[in-house]
Scaffold this motif. Structure first.
Motif, PDB file in Angstrom:
ATOM      1  N   ALA A   1       1.270   6.857  -6.603  1.00  0.00           N
ATOM      2  CA  ALA A   1       0.307   7.702  -6.859  1.00  0.00           C
ATOM      3  C   ALA A   1       0.551   9.186  -6.427  1.00  0.00           C
ATOM      4  O   ALA A   1       0.138  10.065  -7.316  1.00  0.00           O
ATOM      5  N   ASP A   2       1.458   9.680  -5.433  1.00  0.00           N
ATOM      6  CA  ASP A   2       1.802  10.827  -5.487  1.00  0.00           C
ATOM      7  C   ASP A   2       2.770  11.259  -6.145  1.00  0.00           C
ATOM      8  O   ASP A   2       2.790  12.393  -6.563  1.00  0.00           O
TER       9      ASP A   2
ATOM     10  N   ARG B   1       2.269   1.855  -3.388  1.00  0.00           N
ATOM     11  CA  ARG B   1       1.200   2.128  -4.430  1.00  0.00           C
ATOM     12  C   ARG B   1       1.065   3.874  -4.136  1.00  0.00           C
ATOM     13  O   ARG B   1       0.620   4.789  -5.032  1.00  0.00           O
ATOM     14  N   ASN B   2       0.773   4.111  -2.968  1.00  0.00           N
ATOM     15  CA  ASN B   2       0.676   5.402  -2.578  1.00  0.00           C
ATOM     16  C   ASN B   2       1.726   6.410  -3.054  1.00  0.00           C
ATOM     17  O   ASN B   2       1.756   7.482  -3.434  1.00  0.00           O
TER      18      ASN B   2
ATOM     19  N   THR C   1       0.879  -1.108  -0.110  1.00  0.00           N
ATOM     20  CA  THR C   1       0.042   0.067   0.188  1.00  0.00           C
ATOM     21  C   THR C   1       0.745   1.226  -0.228  1.00  0.00           C
ATOM     22  O   THR C   1       0.544   2.207  -0.685  1.00  0.00           O
ATOM     23  N   SER C   2       1.917   1.215   0.916  1.00  0.00           N
ATOM     24  CA  SER C   2       2.814   2.244   0.799  1.00  0.00           C
ATOM     25  C   SER C   2       3.381   2.748  -0.644  1.00  0.00           C
ATOM     26  O   SER C   2       3.546   3.797  -0.919  1.00  0.00           O
TER      27      SER C   2
END
Length: 168
Positions: free
Chosen positions: A133-134, A129-130, A126-127
């Protein structure tokens, strides 16, 4: 190279500076140092061409980013400003990082959830992917900002004709 062009090497150097701590980009199993450098240079050139092609697909830019020679000359056929080189190198970095996201997706398809817990805990996935995205949002914002400014002066372009809104 004449003064009206920008070498791929100059742009790639900025990209290398961005990823210098990533040993995986520069180290390859069972190849010589010169072969590893050649592989890294080819990968960077591919990311560069992909970034230029992406920019060339955006409308309303002052220059045509598809005006490059990726064969013999390996140049963009006009002088890039430092802010353009920075934008392209950030796009290259995003493309590079997204390659790992594709590997992560492939791993999720091929392993069961319990296997994934052993190899890659959910919060790390998740980190990552974040982070992607950022990074994507940052590049999109930078492209939008670039699009709305004069490439030479950096001043905002006049995009609204206020005269049509005059009250009478």
């Amino acid at each position: 190279m004449n003064s009206g062009t920008t070498s791929f090497e100059k742009i790639c150097k900025r990209f290398y500076d961005r990823i210098e701590k990533d040993e995986n980009f520069f180290n390859y199993y069972n190849v010589s140092v010169s072969e590893a450098v050649s592989i890294a240079e080819q990968r960077a050139k591919n990311y560069l061409v992909e970034s230029l092609d992406e920019l060339s697909s955006i409308g309303d830019l002052e220059v045509d980013f598809s005006d490059y020679d990726d064969d013999i000359g390996e140049v963009v056929n006009f002088k890039l400003y430092p802010k353009e080189i920075k934008l392209i190198s950030e796009m290259m970095f995003l493309i590079y990082m997204k390659r790992d996201e594709a590997l992560l997706h492939a791993m999720e398809i091929n392993f069961t959830p319990s296997d994934l817990t052993v190899f890659s805990p959910a919060n790390e996935r998740t980190s990552y992917r974040n982070f992607i995205a950022d990074l994507t949002k940052s590049v999109e914002d930078n492209i939008d900002d670039y699009k709305n400014r004069d490439r030479k002066t950096g001043k905002l372009k006049q995009t609204i004709d206020y005269s049509q809104y005059s009250e009478e």
